[in-house]
Scaffold this motif. Structure first.
Motif, short mmCIF file in Angstrom:
data_model
loop_
_atom_site.label_atom_id
_atom_site.label_comp_id
_atom_site.label_asym_id
_atom_site.label_seq_id
_atom_site.Cartn_x
_atom_site.Cartn_y
_atom_site.Cartn_z
N TYR A 1 0.32 -1.45 -0.07
CA TYR A 1 0.50 0.06 -0.06
C TYR A 1 0.76 1.34 -0.30
O TYR A 1 0.00 1.91 -0.43
CB TYR A 1 -1.08 -0.14 1.28
CG TYR A 1 -2.45 -0.72 1.43
CD1 TYR A 1 -2.98 -0.34 -0.31
CD2 TYR A 1 -2.26 -1.41 1.80
CE1 TYR A 1 -4.18 -1.81 -0.14
CE2 TYR A 1 -3.61 -3.05 2.14
CZ TYR A 1 -3.82 -2.65 1.15
OH TYR A 1 -5.49 -3.56 1.09
N ASP A 2 1.59 1.37 0.81
CA ASP A 2 2.88 2.58 0.62
C ASP A 2 4.19 2.82 0.13
O ASP A 2 4.18 2.98 -0.59
CB ASP A 2 2.92 2.81 2.71
CG ASP A 2 1.38 3.32 2.99
OD1 ASP A 2 0.57 3.45 2.48
OD2 ASP A 2 1.67 2.80 4.86
N GLY A 3 4.57 0.99 0.31
CA GLY A 3 5.57 1.57 0.17
C GLY A 3 6.47 1.23 -1.72
O GLY A 3 7.80 1.14 -1.98
N ARG A 4 5.32 0.33 -2.38
CA ARG A 4 5.53 0.26 -3.73
C ARG A 4 5.55 1.15 -4.31
O ARG A 4 6.37 1.92 -4.97
CB ARG A 4 4.11 -0.75 -3.95
CG ARG A 4 4.33 -1.30 -5.37
CD ARG A 4 3.09 -1.63 -5.69
NE ARG A 4 3.12 -2.20 -7.26
CZ ARG A 4 2.40 -2.92 -7.44
NH1 ARG A 4 0.50 -3.46 -7.53
NH2 ARG A 4 2.07 -3.01 -8.99
N ALA A 5 4.88 2.52 -3.59
CA ALA A 5 4.81 3.88 -4.51
C ALA A 5 6.47 4.37 -4.55
O ALA A 5 6.46 5.21 -5.52
CB ALA A 5 3.96 4.75 -3.58
N GLU A 6 6.78 4.22 -3.23
CA GLU A 6 8.27 4.66 -3.90
C GLU A 6 9.14 3.52 -4.41
O GLU A 6 10.22 4.03 -5.24
CB GLU A 6 8.29 4.75 -2.12
CG GLU A 6 9.91 5.37 -1.18
CD GLU A 6 10.33 6.88 -2.75
OE1 GLU A 6 11.27 7.34 -3.53
OE2 GLU A 6 9.78 7.11 -3.15
N THR A 7 9.17 2.69 -4.68
CA THR A 7 9.79 1.68 -5.11
C THR A 7 9.63 1.79 -6.33
O THR A 7 10.67 1.77 -7.09
CB THR A 7 8.94 0.67 -4.57
OG1 THR A 7 9.90 -0.05 -3.35
CG2 THR A 7 10.24 -0.81 -5.66
N ARG A 8 8.86 2.13 -7.02
CA ARG A 8 8.34 2.72 -8.70
C ARG A 8 9.02 3.82 -9.02
O ARG A 8 9.67 3.78 -10.46
CB ARG A 8 6.60 2.64 -8.95
CG ARG A 8 6.52 2.54 -10.10
CD ARG A 8 5.74 2.40 -10.77
NE ARG A 8 5.10 0.95 -10.35
CZ ARG A 8 3.94 0.86 -11.55
NH1 ARG A 8 3.28 1.82 -11.69
NH2 ARG A 8 3.06 -0.40 -10.64
#
Length: 124
Positions: A65-72
């Motif tokens: 929910y949260d970390g995936r956007a930063e990873t992308r």
């Protein structure tokens, strides 16, 4: 770029923290876009999350929910990324690194150099 294509090399490593055997490569994947690379991790985490203990499952869903956007965003900046979870004595780590993929050689006989026909594998 002379036939080179940009992409991401993805790996999944496991480590048994209760012994000293070190890391073991579980899987690898070649992705050709940042969404494809982070989706590989997302699918794996969604798949295994029902089998995880509650704290580790929460950790997995927090990344989803949260970390995936930063990873992308990091991948789009061509930065390597790592996602890890630890269940009991096993750590699972996914890595994504920006790479340049080299094209494979054309494998039809007419496209190979003449010396390719002279190659003979060593007898074992």
């Amino acid at each position: 770029m002379n036939g080179l294509s940009r992409g991401y090399w993805c790996e999944c490593w496991t480590q048994d923290l209760s012994d000293e055997r070190g890391l073991a490569l579980l899987a690898s994947f070649d992705a050709y876009s940042a969404p494809q690379a982070d989706r590989w991790i997302a699918v794996a985490l969604r798949t295994i999350s029902p089998a995880l203990d509650p704290d580790t499952s929460d950790e997995a869903w927090t990344w989803l929910y949260d970390g995936r956007a930063e990873t992308r965003r990091a991948l789009l900046r061509a930065e390597p990324c790592t996602v890890s979870i630890t269940q009991s004595s096993t750590r699972v780590t996914w890595t994504i690194r920006p790479v340049l993929f080299l094209p494979l050689a054309y494998r039809q006989g007419v496209g190979l150099p003449p010396c390719a026909q002279e190659f003979k594998p060593h007898a074992t």
